[in-house]
Design a protein around this motif. Structure first.
Motif, short mmCIF file in Angstrom:
data_model
loop_
_atom_site.label_atom_id
_atom_site.label_comp_id
_atom_site.label_asym_id
_atom_site.label_seq_id
_atom_site.Cartn_x
_atom_site.Cartn_y
_atom_site.Cartn_z
N ASN A 855 -19.30 -44.02 1.03
CA ASN A 855 -19.15 -43.81 2.47
C ASN A 855 -17.72 -43.41 2.85
N TYR A 856 -16.88 -43.29 1.88
CA TYR A 856 -15.50 -42.90 2.11
C TYR A 856 -15.09 -41.98 0.97
N TYR A 881 -10.63 -45.32 6.46
CA TYR A 881 -11.99 -45.87 6.50
C TYR A 881 -11.90 -47.39 6.54
N ASN A 882 -12.63 -48.00 7.50
CA ASN A 882 -12.51 -49.45 7.71
C ASN A 882 -13.79 -50.20 7.42
N GLY A 883 -14.71 -49.58 6.67
CA GLY A 883 -15.96 -50.27 6.34
C GLY A 883 -15.75 -51.43 5.39
N ARG A 884 -16.84 -52.22 5.24
CA ARG A 884 -16.72 -53.40 4.36
C ARG A 884 -16.51 -53.01 2.90
N ASP A 885 -16.96 -51.83 2.52
CA ASP A 885 -16.80 -51.38 1.14
C ASP A 885 -15.50 -50.59 0.94
N ALA A 886 -14.59 -50.65 1.91
CA ALA A 886 -13.36 -49.85 1.82
C ALA A 886 -12.47 -50.34 0.69
N ASP A 892 -11.99 -41.80 6.12
CA ASP A 892 -13.27 -41.72 6.82
C ASP A 892 -13.67 -40.25 6.99
#
Length: 906
Positions: A855-856, A881-886, A892
């Motif tokens: 996702n990144y 990118y600030n997702g949990r999987d970052a 992003d």
């Protein structure tokens, strides 16, 4: 291909039935080839066993199993069905789990039926042979599966599968020396082909420069080891088997090579994704560059206008003609040198803006909105203010020059008249202040009174000229220092004469002198004084008039002065007779004195005008007459030259002005006509552009004539209604119109090609547009556009909902709120749903491929997959990118993809 022999499907009860008629298949073998393969070369069989086994295991291991012996491990059909499920991604029928032969045949038949369902015609292959462990039939079956699932979909430029795979190899290895792929056997024996494929896609894995064609074992082992270690391609052949065989097995090599193709297909997908991203980024970068260029050009142009208008609005007058003419020359330089490049910049600005908007629409981007105050309408308004200031400045300059010309003329006239009359006043005040009357005799008093009467007559004659001088001084509102007392002194003399003589008494009179001679002389003196005074005054007036400066602007005016001068010259003979008569009176006195020896005390008591003075002034008049003749002749010649300049300018302007108007109308017709293709219109317009550019020398020539007219101080021209300002504005509008129209047609071609609009559709759009463009302006007003839409079937009511819908449409076709709809915006709106453009989702999916389904994406991945400038473009603009999987440094790409199709940062 020859006929194919097809073995009937095996049955668990009874002998096999007669099979169907043989059929051909693109990737199956002819009968003679299959028969030859039944007698398979042991070396080829060994290569096929190893290659096919490795190929099958590369897929079976995904299901957690593998085979050891290819003819034994597929006999029960279970792993064969599993292999087909893995490579197809589909579920087969439920297998039989029994150990009996019938169960095994059933499972193999299910596998063969599945293969047949994929369009494969199985040749000479039956379930019984597989169950019985027939190695040749088993290898043939596996080859059929490999062809169908690993090679069939490989196609380059519409070739067959085998040819497509070969062409792919040739293209990928073309840059490499000592590699010449022509087949799938001996072309691969030296191993350089395998190494070249790897190096082409992963150059860091092999140092190709160190490989030698004469060391095939090293080359093959290097390629196989690297492929197994880094590319997840199992080792399917031994280098020794290939080198030790005169002609390696084609099927084994094709299978091995197809594994390389599929291994790199991921890279191919990444390359395709990168290409899509690069294409989108290139469009965005180009659009942003166009936006930056527009902003800078607009800022520079507006700043130039801002600096220029105050200069044009400065009305500080100069006190000399030379200084004002320098201002006019500076203005000419501005019009000739400084403004034309700005006209081109303004035209280019509009072209860039229209092209940018077209490209944004075609690439599915929102319309460009310039910064506050930098809209095209803002620039047009500022330009209009500039041209108004220009017009006012030029008018002011010419009026000032005309005013200074008159002031210079008046100043010279004042100096001349004042000088003459100041000379006349010299000694007059002193004479009036004398008190000689206090001791004079009666006869002397009479003489003084008559002398004073003559003086008053002379003074009265000068009064009109004194008033002229005063009037000139009043108009000038300026008193020149050498003559500042002239009018005052003359006025004082007039007043003093009455005061002085009014207070005189007659005094005591002597006895009358009755001598006849003295009375005669006295009468002659008196006659002389009465006639000399007006004649002297006439000569002074004539001298003044002959020396008077004049200012004329037409032939008629100079002809009037010449006529008046000729009339004056006609009076000279009579004036000479009067002069001689006056001198005759004086001569008569002299004759009496000489004849009768009369003793005369002093001169003529009635006047101070002497015969010598009369003769001197007369001679001066006679000298001034030819000078006046010469001055009038020169002025007449100048006015004739001015008239020639007027006619010359008028003749050219009367041709150029209508020519410009005609060209404007013709361009308008070409841009809206429906004859021929858009390319025909474009070629026609470019021919017009050439003819217009070639006309420029005539404009320059007219500018030169206009400069001569201004330098000659010519302000009116009855031979034409066109001014140079009219021609200049028309010429600038013509250049702008042809450039803008060419750009509009170019943008229409871009739109047509991008959206697949046919010429017939384009003609229909043009016909509808032209029908409602009643003023032939090339644009539709809101109401005209609304009527056009309704005529085309759009349901736009007059209620609130209809008004809202129309407002929404207007925001699309007129995003910059210009109040008009161009044909370009019209055709874009009418075909807006037919464009095949990239979308944010497609770009997002491409980034996802480059990111390996994450996702990144990371900086390293961007720099590895994209060209340097585009990678840095993304890095500079992507948000973290600030997702949990970052992970640290994750970027992003999703918000970035969306932003590419949203509002620009500009």
């Amino acid at each position: 291909a020859g006929s194919l022999r097809v073995r009937p499907k095996a049955s668990c009860s009874g002998p096999p039935a007669a099979g169907p008629a043989p059929q051909t298949n693109d990737y199956m073998q002819p009968e003679e080839d299959w028969d030859r393969d039944l007698l398979l070369d042991p070396a080829w069989e060994k290569q096929q066993r190893k290659t096919f086994t490795a190929w099958c295991n590369s897929h079976l291991r995904k299901a957690g199993t593998q085979i050891e012996n290819i003819e034994e491990d597929f006999r029960d059909g279970l792993k064969l069905m599993l292999l087909l499920e893995v490579i197809s991604g589909e579920r087969l029928a439920k297998p039989e789990r029994g150990k009996m032969r019938v169960h095994k045949i059933s499972n193999v038949n299910k596998a063969l039926d599945f293969i047949a369902s994929k369009g494969v015609k199985l040749v000479s292959i039956g379930a019984e042979e597989i169950v019985d462990g027939n190695v040749k039939m088993t290898l043939g079956m596996i080859w059929t599966i490999i062809l169908r699932f690993a090679i069939q979909d490989i196609s380059v430029e519409e070739t067959s599968a085998k040819e497509g795979l070969l062409l792919w190899c040739q293209r990928k290895t073309a840059p490499y020396k000592n590699v010449n792929i022509q087949n799938f056997h001996i072309s691969w024996k030296d191993g350089l082909g395998f190494c070249a494929l790897i190096h082409r896609h992963r150059p860091e894995l092999i140092d190709y420069g160190k490989l030698r064609k004469d060391d095939p074992l090293t080359n093959l082992n290097t390629a196989f080891d690297v492929a197994e270690k880094y590319l997840d391609i199992p080792k399917m052949l031994d280098a020794e088997d290939i080198v030790g065989t005169a002609r390696p097995d084609e099927k084994a090599i094709m299978t091995y090579v197809s594994s390389f193709y599929h291994a790199f297909s991921g890279a191919q997908k990444a390359e395709t994704a990168a290409n899509r991203i690069c294409k989108v980024l290139a469009v965005n970068q180009e659009n942003e560059q166009l936006m930056e260029d527009y902003e800078k050009l607009a800022s520079d142009l507006l700043e130039w206008i801002r600096r220029t208008i105050p200069w044009l609005e400065n009305r500080a007058p100069e006190n000399t003609m030379q200084a004002m003419q320098q201002k006019l020359e500076d203005f000419r330089d501005y019009r000739r040198l400084h403004k034309p490049p700005k006209v081109q910049e303004k035209c280019q600005l509009e072209i860039n803006f229209n092209t940018l908007q077209t490209k944004l629409r075609l690439s599915n981007r929102p319309a460009f909105m310039p910064s506050e105050g930098k809209m095209v309408s803002d620039i047009n308004n500022a330009w209009g203010g500039l041209e108004q200031a220009e017009k006012g400045y030029e008018e002011w300059l010419l009026n000032e020059i005309r005013r200074l010309e008159r002031l210079d003329h008046l100043a010279e006239k004042f100096r001349q008249k004042a000088s003459i009359h100041e000379s006349w006043t010299d000694g007059k005040e002193a004479m009036l202040q004398q008190k000689d009357y206090e001791t004079a005799t009666l006869s002397e008093i009479k003489a003084l009174l008559k002398k004073h009467e003559a003086f008053e007559s002379d003074l009265a004659a000068h009064q009109d000229r004194v008033e002229q001088i005063a009037a000139i001084a009043q108009e000038l509102k300026y008193v020149f220092s050498p003559h500042r007392c002239t009018a005052r002194v003359i006025k004082k003399i007039c007043d003093y004469s009455y005061q002085a003589w009014g207070g005189r008494s007659m005094g005591t009179f002597d006895s009358p002198r009755t001598e006849k001679l003295l009375e005669t002389i006295d009468q002659l003196y008196l006659e002389y004084a009465k006639r000399a005074a007006p004649f002297n005054n006439w000569m002074e007036g004539a001298m003044e008039d002959l020396q008077d400066t004049f200012i004329v602007h037409t032939i008629e005016e100079i002809q009037g002065l010449t006529t008046a001068h000729e009339q004056f010259k006609a009076t000279l003979p009579d004036a000479d007779k009067e002069r001689q008569a006056i001198l005759g009176i004086h001569n008569e006195v002299s004759k009496i004195v000489q004849t009768y020896h009369v003793n005369m005390a002093g001169t003529n008591p009635y006047t101070t005008i002497t015969p010598q003075e009369i003769n001197g002034k007369w001679e001066h008049v006679r000298q001034l007459v030819p000078r006046r003749d010469q001055a009038l002749m020169e002025e007449h010649a100048r006015q004739q030259q001015n008239e020639r300049l007027r006619k010359q300018f008028g003749a050219q302007a009367n041709v150029i002005g209508p020519w410009i108007q005609t060209k404007m109308e013709e361009i308008g017709r070409i841009s809206i006509e429906m004859h021929g293709t858009l390319e025909d219109q474009l070629n026609h317009l470019r021919q017009y552009e050439k003819s217009i550019v070639n006309y420029k020398p005539k404009i320059d020539q007219l500018e030169g004539d206009h400069q001569q007219i201004q330098e000659a101080l010519i302000f009116d021209n009855k031979h034409t209604n066109y001014t140079m300002e009219h021609i200049r504005v028309g010429w600038e509008q013509l250049l702008t119109t042809i450039a803008r129209t060419i750009n509009e047609v170019e943008n229409q071609i871009l739109t047509r090609d991008a959206k697949g609009i046919s010429q017939e559709q384009m003609n229909e759009f043009r016909a509808s547009f032209n029908h409602f463009d009643r003023d032939h302006s090339g644009t539709l007003g809101p109401e005209e556009f609304k009527a056009c839409l309704i005529s085309l079937g759009y349901d736009i009511g007059n209620d609130a909902q209809g008004e809202a819908e129309f407002a929404r449409i207007m925001s699309i076709v007129d995003p910059n709120r210009m109040g008009v709809v161009t044909f370009q915006a019209f055709i874009d709106f009418m075909s807006r749903e037919t464009a095949d453009t990239d979308t944010a989702d497609q770009v997002m999916a491409s980034f996802k491929i480059l990111a390996g389904d994450k996702n990144y994406i990371t900086v390293d991945e961007l720099r590895r997959e994209l060209p340097p400038d585009q990678a840095e473009y993304c890095i500079a603009r992507m948000a973290p990118y600030n997702g949990r999987d970052a992970v640290p440094g994750a970027l992003d790409y999703m918000s970035f993809s969306t932003a590419l199709y949203g509002e620009s940062d500009l």
